[in-house]
Design a protein around this motif. Structure first.
Motif, PDB file in Angstrom:
ATOM      1  N   MET A 340      12.897  -1.422   5.240  1.00 62.12           N
ATOM      2  CA  MET A 340      12.338  -1.122   6.557  1.00 62.12           C
ATOM      3  C   MET A 340      10.846  -0.820   6.486  1.00 62.12           C
ATOM      4  O   MET A 340      10.120  -1.022   7.458  1.00 62.12           O
ATOM      5  CB  MET A 340      13.106   0.055   7.167  1.00 62.12           C
ATOM      6  N   ALA A 341      10.377  -0.336   5.350  1.00 63.03           N
ATOM      7  CA  ALA A 341       8.947  -0.051   5.197  1.00 63.03           C
ATOM      8  C   ALA A 341       8.144  -1.293   4.849  1.00 63.03           C
ATOM      9  O   ALA A 341       6.910  -1.269   4.927  1.00 63.03           O
ATOM     10  CB  ALA A 341       8.741   1.013   4.115  1.00 63.03           C
ATOM     11  N   LEU A 342       8.826  -2.365   4.492  1.00 61.09           N
ATOM     12  CA  LEU A 342       8.136  -3.566   4.023  1.00 61.09           C
ATOM     13  C   LEU A 342       7.262  -4.186   5.109  1.00 61.09           C
ATOM     14  O   LEU A 342       6.150  -4.657   4.832  1.00 61.09           O
ATOM     15  CB  LEU A 342       9.166  -4.575   3.522  1.00 61.09           C
ATOM     16  N   SER A 343       7.722  -4.192   6.344  1.00 61.12           N
ATOM     17  CA  SER A 343       6.963  -4.818   7.438  1.00 61.12           C
ATOM     18  C   SER A 343       5.607  -4.162   7.613  1.00 61.12           C
ATOM     19  O   SER A 343       4.570  -4.838   7.655  1.00 61.12           O
ATOM     20  CB  SER A 343       7.765  -4.747   8.740  1.00 61.12           C
ATOM     21  N   SER A 344       5.599  -2.834   7.720  1.00 62.01           N
ATOM     22  CA  SER A 344       4.339  -2.120   7.939  1.00 62.01           C
ATOM     23  C   SER A 344       3.428  -2.233   6.725  1.00 62.01           C
ATOM     24  O   SER A 344       2.209  -2.383   6.865  1.00 62.01           O
ATOM     25  CB  SER A 344       4.627  -0.647   8.249  1.00 62.01           C
ATOM     26  N   LEU A 345       4.010  -2.162   5.538  1.00 64.01           N
ATOM     27  CA  LEU A 345       3.196  -2.262   4.327  1.00 64.01           C
ATOM     28  C   LEU A 345       2.574  -3.653   4.208  1.00 64.01           C
ATOM     29  O   LEU A 345       1.411  -3.798   3.792  1.00 64.01           O
ATOM     30  CB  LEU A 345       4.061  -1.965   3.104  1.00 64.01           C
ATOM     31  N   PHE A 346       3.310  -4.659   4.598  1.00 63.13           N
ATOM     32  CA  PHE A 346       2.777  -6.020   4.570  1.00 63.13           C
ATOM     33  C   PHE A 346       1.615  -6.176   5.549  1.00 63.13           C
ATOM     34  O   PHE A 346       0.625  -6.866   5.250  1.00 63.13           O
ATOM     35  CB  PHE A 346       3.897  -7.007   4.900  1.00 63.13           C
ATOM     36  N   VAL A 347       1.713  -5.540   6.718  1.00 66.95           N
ATOM     37  CA  VAL A 347       0.617  -5.589   7.697  1.00 66.95           C
ATOM     38  C   VAL A 347      -0.636  -4.917   7.138  1.00 66.95           C
ATOM     39  O   VAL A 347      -1.753  -5.438   7.271  1.00 66.95           O
ATOM     40  CB  VAL A 347       1.052  -4.914   9.015  1.00 66.95           C
ATOM     41  N   LEU A 348      -0.477  -3.775   6.483  1.00 65.29           N
ATOM     42  CA  LEU A 348      -1.635  -3.089   5.910  1.00 65.29           C
ATOM     43  C   LEU A 348      -2.275  -3.927   4.800  1.00 65.29           C
ATOM     44  O   LEU A 348      -3.507  -3.945   4.667  1.00 65.29           O
ATOM     45  CB  LEU A 348      -1.222  -1.730   5.354  1.00 65.29           C
ATOM     46  N   MET A 349      -1.472  -4.616   4.017  1.00 61.17           N
ATOM     47  CA  MET A 349      -2.007  -5.406   2.908  1.00 61.17           C
ATOM     48  C   MET A 349      -2.720  -6.664   3.396  1.00 61.17           C
ATOM     49  O   MET A 349      -3.772  -7.044   2.861  1.00 61.17           O
ATOM     50  CB  MET A 349      -0.885  -5.779   1.935  1.00 61.17           C
ATOM     51  N   THR A 350      -2.159  -7.321   4.389  1.00 67.72           N
ATOM     52  CA  THR A 350      -2.708  -8.604   4.831  1.00 67.72           C
ATOM     53  C   THR A 350      -3.793  -8.472   5.886  1.00 67.72           C
ATOM     54  O   THR A 350      -4.667  -9.337   5.980  1.00 67.72           O
ATOM     55  CB  THR A 350      -1.578  -9.486   5.384  1.00 67.72           C
ATOM     56  N   GLN A 351      -3.767  -7.396   6.668  1.00 70.12           N
ATOM     57  CA  GLN A 351      -4.712  -7.271   7.773  1.00 70.12           C
ATOM     58  C   GLN A 351      -5.735  -6.153   7.604  1.00 70.12           C
ATOM     59  O   GLN A 351      -6.769  -6.168   8.275  1.00 70.12           O
ATOM     60  CB  GLN A 351      -3.950  -7.048   9.088  1.00 70.12           C
ATOM     61  N   HIS A 352      -5.459  -5.196   6.726  1.00 68.67           N
ATOM     62  CA  HIS A 352      -6.353  -4.044   6.613  1.00 68.67           C
ATOM     63  C   HIS A 352      -6.811  -3.788   5.180  1.00 68.67           C
ATOM     64  O   HIS A 352      -7.385  -2.734   4.898  1.00 68.67           O
ATOM     65  CB  HIS A 352      -5.671  -2.791   7.168  1.00 68.67           C
ATOM     66  N   GLY A 353      -6.542  -4.720   4.279  1.00 65.83           N
ATOM     67  CA  GLY A 353      -7.103  -4.653   2.938  1.00 65.83           C
ATOM     68  C   GLY A 353      -6.507  -3.606   2.019  1.00 65.83           C
ATOM     69  O   GLY A 353      -7.177  -3.153   1.086  1.00 65.83           O
ATOM     70  N   LEU A 354      -5.260  -3.226   2.237  1.00 59.67           N
ATOM     71  CA  LEU A 354      -4.624  -2.252   1.349  1.00 59.67           C
ATOM     72  C   LEU A 354      -4.290  -2.912   0.012  1.00 59.67           C
ATOM     73  O   LEU A 354      -3.751  -4.017  -0.032  1.00 59.67           O
ATOM     74  CB  LEU A 354      -3.356  -1.696   1.986  1.00 59.67           C
ATOM     75  N   GLU A 355      -4.616  -2.231  -1.087  1.00 59.51           N
ATOM     76  CA  GLU A 355      -4.280  -2.704  -2.424  1.00 59.51           C
ATOM     77  C   GLU A 355      -3.115  -1.878  -2.972  1.00 59.51           C
ATOM     78  O   GLU A 355      -3.211  -0.662  -3.071  1.00 59.51           O
ATOM     79  CB  GLU A 355      -5.489  -2.594  -3.356  1.00 59.51           C
ATOM     80  N   TYR A 356      -2.038  -2.568  -3.316  1.00 64.40           N
ATOM     81  CA  TYR A 356      -0.836  -1.901  -3.833  1.00 64.40           C
ATOM     82  C   TYR A 356      -0.349  -2.698  -5.038  1.00 64.40           C
ATOM     83  O   TYR A 356       0.396  -3.674  -4.900  1.00 64.40           O
ATOM     84  CB  TYR A 356       0.239  -1.827  -2.744  1.00 64.40           C
ATOM     85  N   PRO A 357      -0.756  -2.315  -6.255  1.00 63.36           N
ATOM     86  CA  PRO A 357      -0.478  -3.147  -7.444  1.00 63.36           C
ATOM     87  C   PRO A 357       1.000  -3.380  -7.706  1.00 63.36           C
ATOM     88  O   PRO A 357       1.383  -4.441  -8.201  1.00 63.36           O
ATOM     89  CB  PRO A 357      -1.126  -2.338  -8.581  1.00 63.36           C
ATOM     90  N   ASN A 358       1.846  -2.421  -7.412  1.00 62.38           N
ATOM     91  CA  ASN A 358       3.275  -2.549  -7.741  1.00 62.38           C
ATOM     92  C   ASN A 358       4.086  -3.160  -6.609  1.00 62.38           C
ATOM     93  O   ASN A 358       5.316  -3.033  -6.596  1.00 62.38           O
ATOM     94  CB  ASN A 358       3.851  -1.171  -8.081  1.00 62.38           C
ATOM     95  N   PHE A 359       3.431  -3.820  -5.676  1.00 63.41           N
ATOM     96  CA  PHE A 359       4.136  -4.328  -4.504  1.00 63.41           C
ATOM     97  C   PHE A 359       5.208  -5.343  -4.895  1.00 63.41           C
ATOM     98  O   PHE A 359       6.371  -5.234  -4.495  1.00 63.41           O
ATOM     99  CB  PHE A 359       3.138  -4.957  -3.533  1.00 63.41           C
ATOM    100  N   TYR A 360       4.846  -6.355  -5.699  1.00 63.44           N
ATOM    101  CA  TYR A 360       5.804  -7.410  -6.031  1.00 63.44           C
ATOM    102  C   TYR A 360       6.881  -6.911  -6.988  1.00 63.44           C
ATOM    103  O   TYR A 360       8.015  -7.398  -6.954  1.00 63.44           O
ATOM    104  CB  TYR A 360       5.061  -8.602  -6.636  1.00 63.44           C
TER     105      TYR A 360
END
Length: 609
Positions: A340-360
């Motif tokens: 359920m958190a994946l949608s919002s986290l994906f928006v932050l990464m693709t639209q707001h430049g969030l870097e999350y190394p362990n995402f994949y």
């Protein structure tokens, strides 16, 4: 205390409705009858008859609306006018408190509570010299949130009648931010008090959770901000804007220090442009939500927030990156919360430049059989497909996801197998470097067959010949399905043999759809991506419905020129003999074959052993 209440009750019973009207008219006519004010306040109570409460409220509202806003210049603290105003302010506070008690009482009728709500909002509008009375409004919101009874009726009224006003929303965000900070401090103090009673701890936790549910209800039902930005003029509950600077300077000198400071920080200019108004609203919206997300959210609220966060909250935040801690913490929990958190986290990464190394790595860990039964699986598969679109993904990562999905196809329902085929199809088309998983070749140019297990004799015979060429055994899949790190899963040394087994799947749509992988997907000009959306919401019911509506050109039929006289004909069982009653006295329909003697002897051996 009970005797005092009973005396007050008996005293109130002496007055009729006409007496209350007379007292109210006297209070409004002259200051000489100001002593009627404390008497009338006693009738504003949940225990009073509704008619008496209504009549008293009308009189007191008219009195405070006329008399309270006028604040003449006072130079001496011993001035009788100042003493009168101070006393009047205390009675006004008592009046507001009584109104709030009626609102939060379970014994009062809904009609009366609606009238009381309108009265409080009128006091908010007119009880502070034409400015928004934020102190009264904050007490009102705080009482609703802190109440132990259900206030859904009040919240619905507030939403339908007053949330359309921009200033009501503005001060609602301010009040909710203050309340959430108070609850956060209370929760921290409760956790630090280790010696507290367990019953009191559980009661405190229940009260905090109830307040959190109400705060979330209010935040979720305030209309979105993009509707406001389309207007040039905003609809205000107070007609002339938040406040004016000159009136603020005059009135703040006559207010107590705490109230003066509050008004200075919360009131805005009279003529505020729509752009500035939108910025102010966005800032208060952000503060209220960020403060709310720091609270210990109950599980049902937690899930509801995560579901709507990417649509209802993130687009309206002044700085969406502020949600980074909350979302990464939710994503690390695992299971359905991570999905359920994946949608919002994906928006932050693709639209707001969030870097999350362990995402994949975390996304790879979510690929388990239970995800194909989850409630939000459709959105998850769509996001999974979107996350794998980047051509910059390393080959080992794309191969790990393809192999993991391929292994899952052996243990998921048919609807899940369809989604897996679509995802692998897109992966092979986007990343040509992993097409080696489809067809491995040995050094001599022959195709490697990992599906055939090697025999001990063959291995011993070829051990000297191929010891330098191969460090692996034929028939062994080097993919480590239990490895959580895709870089260490050895997916590049494996193959998609599981997909080949789907050709013989018992479900016809699966066996038909898997044929799409037989085409050369490296030729992008001749192939297209498959829309995962068409398969992400599938189930047994959807597959059955599609098969029932599918037009079939050729179907197996049974046609007989003459009515059959037996279930089986002799031509259907070559080598078998059907004997009737007349032959050797055996039962009708007994089947005798060359294998019967052998089978009967075998049964006797098993029985004797």
């Amino acid at each position: 205390m009970a005797s005092v209440l009973s005396k007050k009750q008996k005293k109130r019973e002496k007055y009729t409705l006409s007496d209350l009207k007379t007292l109210g008219n006297q209070l409004l006519s002259s200051r000489a009858h100001v002593n009627n004010l404390p008497l009338l306040l006693t009738f504003v109570s949940p225990s009073s008859p509704p008619q008496h409460v209504l009549e008293t409220i009308l009189s007191l509202q008219s009195f405070f609306t006329i008399d309270l806003p006028s604040k003449p210049s006072i130079h001496s603290k011993t001035d009788p006018e100042l003493i009168y105003r101070t006393w009047l302010r205390s009675k006004f506070d008592d009046f507001v408190k009584s109104l709030i008690d009626i609102l939060t009482s379970s014994t009062c009728e809904e009609t009366l509570r609606e009238v009381v709500l309108d009265t409080i909002m009128e006091l908010v509008k007119l009880g502070n010299s034409g400015r928004f009375n934020s102190a009264v409004y904050h007490r009102f919101i705080h009482s609703i949130v802190g109440s132990t009874m259900s206030v859904t009726f009040l919240l619905d009224l507030l939403e339908s009648k007053y949330f359309k006003y921009i200033d009501v929303r503005y001060f609602t965000y301010i009040s909710l931010e203050k309340i959430t900070k108070t609850l956060e401090a209370k929760d921290i103090s409760d956790n630090r008090t280790a010696s507290a009673d367990e019953d009191s701890k559980s009661h405190s936790k229940e009260s905090i959770e109830l307040s959190i549910h109400k705060i979330h209800h209010i935040l979720a039902h305030i209309p979105p901000l993009e509707v406001l930005e389309e207007k040039s003029d905003y609809e205000m509950w107070i007609g002339s804007g938040f406040s004016s600077k000159e009136s603020d300077r005059k009135d703040h000198s006559e207010l107590p220090d705490a109230e003066d400071k509050q008004c200075k920080t919360e009131q805005s200019n009279n003529n505020v442009s729509p752009v500035k108004m939108a910025k102010k609203m966005k800032l208060k919206f952000t503060k209220a939500w960020i403060s709310f997300l720091r609270l210990p959210l109950p599980l049902d609220v937690y899930k509801e927030v995560l579901v709507n966060l990417h649509q209802a909250v993130i687009p309206h935040l002044s700085n969406p990156i502020m949600l980074c801690d909350f979302l990464t913490r939710s994503y690390d929990i695992g299971g359905v919360i991570s999905v359920m958190a994946l949608s919002s986290l994906f928006v932050l990464m693709t639209q707001h430049g969030l870097e999350y190394p362990n995402f994949y790595e975390k996304l790879y860990a979510l690929l388990v059989p239970s995800i194909f039964m989850a409630k939000h699986r459709a959105k998850f598969f769509q996001l999974l497909d979107s996350c794998m679109k980047s051509p910059l993904l390393p080959a080992y990562l794309a191969a790990a996801f393809a192999k993991k999905l391929s292994r899952l196809s052996l243990s998921v329902p048919p609807s899940g197998a369809l989604v897996i085929i679509a995802l692998i199809h897109n992966l092979l088309r986007r990343h040509p470097s992993i097409n080696c998983l489809v067809h491995w070749e040995n050094d001599d140019g022959t195709a490697r067959d990992d599906s055939r297990a090697s025999e001990p004799g063959d291995e011993a015979e070829d051990s000297g010949k191929h010891a330098d060429l191969y460090s692996r055994k034929l028939g062994i899949d080097h993919f480590n399905n239990e490895e959580s790190d895709p870089a260490r899963s050895n997916a590049m040394r494996s193959s998609l043999w599981e997909i080949d087994t789907l050709r013989h799947h018992y479900c016809p749509p699966v066996s038909r759809f898997v044929l799409s992988l037989e085409t050369d997907l490296t030729v992008r000009a001749k192939t297209t991506e498959i829309a995962v959306d068409d398969f992400s919401s599938g189930s047994y019911a959807t597959i059955f419905r599609e098969e029932m509506g599918r037009r079939v050109k050729q179907v197996p039929v049974a046609f007989y020129k003459a009515t059959p006289t037996s279930l089986f004909s002799g031509s259907e069982f070559v080598g078998w003999t059907f004997k009737g009653k007349e032959s050797e006295g055996e039962e009708t329909g007994t089947i005798i074959s060359e294998e019967d003697d052998h089978n009967s002897a075998k049964r006797q051996r098993i029985g004797s052993s």
